[in-house]
Design a protein around this motif. Sequence first.
Motif, PDB file in Angstrom:
ATOM      1  N   GLU A 149       0.417   5.716  -4.683  1.00 56.24           N
ATOM      2  CA  GLU A 149      -0.819   5.319  -5.374  1.00 56.24           C
ATOM      3  C   GLU A 149      -1.503   4.160  -4.653  1.00 56.24           C
ATOM      4  O   GLU A 149      -2.718   4.154  -4.491  1.00 56.24           O
ATOM      5  N   LEU A 150      -0.715   3.195  -4.237  1.00 51.86           N
ATOM      6  CA  LEU A 150      -1.288   2.052  -3.512  1.00 51.86           C
ATOM      7  C   LEU A 150      -1.952   2.518  -2.217  1.00 51.86           C
ATOM      8  O   LEU A 150      -3.075   2.101  -1.902  1.00 51.86           O
ATOM      9  N   LEU A 151      -1.280   3.370  -1.466  1.00 49.46           N
ATOM     10  CA  LEU A 151      -1.847   3.886  -0.219  1.00 49.46           C
ATOM     11  C   LEU A 151      -3.090   4.734  -0.487  1.00 49.46           C
ATOM     12  O   LEU A 151      -4.070   4.668   0.267  1.00 49.46           O
ATOM     13  N   ARG A 152      -3.057   5.498  -1.560  1.00 47.10           N
ATOM     14  CA  ARG A 152      -4.207   6.347  -1.920  1.00 47.10           C
ATOM     15  C   ARG A 152      -5.449   5.509  -2.191  1.00 47.10           C
ATOM     16  O   ARG A 152      -6.584   5.949  -1.977  1.00 47.10           O
ATOM     17  N   HIS A 153      -5.233   4.275  -2.640  1.00 42.42           N
ATOM     18  CA  HIS A 153      -6.349   3.367  -2.932  1.00 42.42           C
ATOM     19  C   HIS A 153      -6.557   2.351  -1.822  1.00 42.42           C
ATOM     20  O   HIS A 153      -7.086   1.255  -2.050  1.00 42.42           O
ATOM     21  N   ASP A 154      -6.119   2.718  -0.619  1.00 43.94           N
ATOM     22  CA  ASP A 154      -6.389   1.946   0.609  1.00 43.94           C
ATOM     23  C   ASP A 154      -5.755   0.564   0.657  1.00 43.94           C
ATOM     24  O   ASP A 154      -6.300  -0.347   1.278  1.00 43.94           O
ATOM     25  N   PHE A 155      -4.617   0.390   0.011  1.00 44.24           N
ATOM     26  CA  PHE A 155      -3.893  -0.863   0.180  1.00 44.24           C
ATOM     27  C   PHE A 155      -3.224  -0.844   1.541  1.00 44.24           C
ATOM     28  O   PHE A 155      -2.718   0.200   1.967  1.00 44.24           O
ATOM     29  N   PRO A 156      -3.230  -1.968   2.250  1.00 45.08           N
ATOM     30  CA  PRO A 156      -2.639  -1.987   3.592  1.00 45.08           C
ATOM     31  C   PRO A 156      -1.140  -1.685   3.545  1.00 45.08           C
ATOM     32  O   PRO A 156      -0.402  -2.250   2.742  1.00 45.08           O
ATOM     33  N   ARG A 157      -0.713  -0.797   4.405  1.00 49.61           N
ATOM     34  CA  ARG A 157       0.693  -0.410   4.483  1.00 49.61           C
ATOM     35  C   ARG A 157       1.589  -1.629   4.727  1.00 49.61           C
ATOM     36  O   ARG A 157       2.703  -1.691   4.225  1.00 49.61           O
ATOM     37  N   SER A 158       1.084  -2.624   5.444  1.00 53.71           N
ATOM     38  CA  SER A 158       1.891  -3.804   5.771  1.00 53.71           C
ATOM     39  C   SER A 158       2.237  -4.648   4.541  1.00 53.71           C
ATOM     40  O   SER A 158       3.188  -5.426   4.573  1.00 53.71           O
ATOM     41  N   TYR A 159       1.480  -4.519   3.453  1.00 55.20           N
ATOM     42  CA  TYR A 159       1.752  -5.287   2.230  1.00 55.20           C
ATOM     43  C   TYR A 159       2.416  -4.437   1.146  1.00 55.20           C
ATOM     44  O   TYR A 159       2.648  -4.907   0.032  1.00 55.20           O
ATOM     45  N   LEU A 160       2.697  -3.190   1.435  1.00 59.48           N
ATOM     46  CA  LEU A 160       3.201  -2.252   0.440  1.00 59.48           C
ATOM     47  C   LEU A 160       4.469  -2.735  -0.257  1.00 59.48           C
ATOM     48  O   LEU A 160       4.559  -2.709  -1.482  1.00 59.48           O
ATOM     49  N   SER A 161       5.429  -3.210   0.497  1.00 61.74           N
ATOM     50  CA  SER A 161       6.685  -3.663  -0.119  1.00 61.74           C
ATOM     51  C   SER A 161       6.449  -4.858  -1.035  1.00 61.74           C
ATOM     52  O   SER A 161       7.087  -4.977  -2.087  1.00 61.74           O
ATOM     53  N   ASN A 162       5.521  -5.728  -0.684  1.00 64.80           N
ATOM     54  CA  ASN A 162       5.197  -6.884  -1.535  1.00 64.80           C
ATOM     55  C   ASN A 162       4.622  -6.438  -2.874  1.00 64.80           C
ATOM     56  O   ASN A 162       4.986  -6.962  -3.929  1.00 64.80           O
ATOM     57  N   TRP A 163       3.699  -5.465  -2.844  1.00 65.70           N
ATOM     58  CA  TRP A 163       3.083  -4.981  -4.069  1.00 65.70           C
ATOM     59  C   TRP A 163       4.099  -4.278  -4.949  1.00 65.70           C
ATOM     60  O   TRP A 163       4.106  -4.455  -6.170  1.00 65.70           O
ATOM     61  N   VAL A 164       4.962  -3.464  -4.341  1.00 64.18           N
ATOM     62  CA  VAL A 164       5.978  -2.755  -5.119  1.00 64.18           C
ATOM     63  C   VAL A 164       6.911  -3.757  -5.797  1.00 64.18           C
ATOM     64  O   VAL A 164       7.211  -3.634  -6.987  1.00 64.18           O
ATOM     65  N   CYS A 165       7.341  -4.779  -5.068  1.00 59.58           N
ATOM     66  CA  CYS A 165       8.209  -5.812  -5.658  1.00 59.58           C
ATOM     67  C   CYS A 165       7.498  -6.565  -6.780  1.00 59.58           C
ATOM     68  O   CYS A 165       8.102  -6.859  -7.814  1.00 59.58           O
ATOM     69  N   LEU A 166       6.228  -6.875  -6.592  1.00 60.81           N
ATOM     70  CA  LEU A 166       5.467  -7.585  -7.617  1.00 60.81           C
ATOM     71  C   LEU A 166       5.390  -6.756  -8.898  1.00 60.81           C
ATOM     72  O   LEU A 166       5.670  -7.259  -9.991  1.00 60.81           O
ATOM     73  N   VAL A 167       5.049  -5.488  -8.758  1.00 59.47           N
ATOM     74  CA  VAL A 167       4.939  -4.621  -9.932  1.00 59.47           C
ATOM     75  C   VAL A 167       6.302  -4.460 -10.602  1.00 59.47           C
ATOM     76  O   VAL A 167       6.406  -4.491 -11.832  1.00 59.47           O
ATOM     77  N   GLU A 168       7.355  -4.305  -9.808  1.00 61.30           N
ATOM     78  CA  GLU A 168       8.701  -4.182 -10.394  1.00 61.30           C
ATOM     79  C   GLU A 168       9.072  -5.415 -11.202  1.00 61.30           C
ATOM     80  O   GLU A 168       9.623  -5.312 -12.286  1.00 61.30           O
ATOM     81  N   SER A 169       8.764  -6.580 -10.680  1.00 62.71           N
ATOM     82  CA  SER A 169       9.152  -7.808 -11.390  1.00 62.71           C
ATOM     83  C   SER A 169       8.271  -8.079 -12.601  1.00 62.71           C
ATOM     84  O   SER A 169       8.706  -8.685 -13.570  1.00 62.71           O
ATOM     85  N   GLU A 170       7.034  -7.614 -12.588  1.00 62.52           N
ATOM     86  CA  GLU A 170       6.122  -7.880 -13.703  1.00 62.52           C
ATOM     87  C   GLU A 170       6.241  -6.877 -14.840  1.00 62.52           C
ATOM     88  O   GLU A 170       6.145  -7.249 -15.989  1.00 62.52           O
ATOM     89  N   SER A 171       6.392  -5.594 -14.517  1.00 64.72           N
ATOM     90  CA  SER A 171       6.374  -4.589 -15.581  1.00 64.72           C
ATOM     91  C   SER A 171       7.492  -3.566 -15.481  1.00 64.72           C
ATOM     92  O   SER A 171       7.570  -2.670 -16.321  1.00 64.72           O
TER      93      SER A 171
END
Length: 86
Positions: free
Chosen positions: A39-61
Amino acid sequence: MALPHHKFSAVVLSLVLLLSLSLSETQSKLLTRCQLAKELLRHDFPRSYLSNWVCLVESESGRSTSKSMQLPNQSVSYGLFQPINR
């Protein structure tokens, strides 16, 4: 390289809106790491930050779109970036 605060806020808001629009109002979902990354890639999030976003979402919700939080002004905020009840 860190994003400036205003750009970070815009990115988070964009993600919340885009992922919220991807799901119907009555449907909640527990995303897998792979689904979230896609989903993040589909919405043009940079691949280089992908692991950071996944970790953030995991820790928040816990990757659950059903999370919600009542705000001080009595409105309710829903989505992947809501804190897990601790």
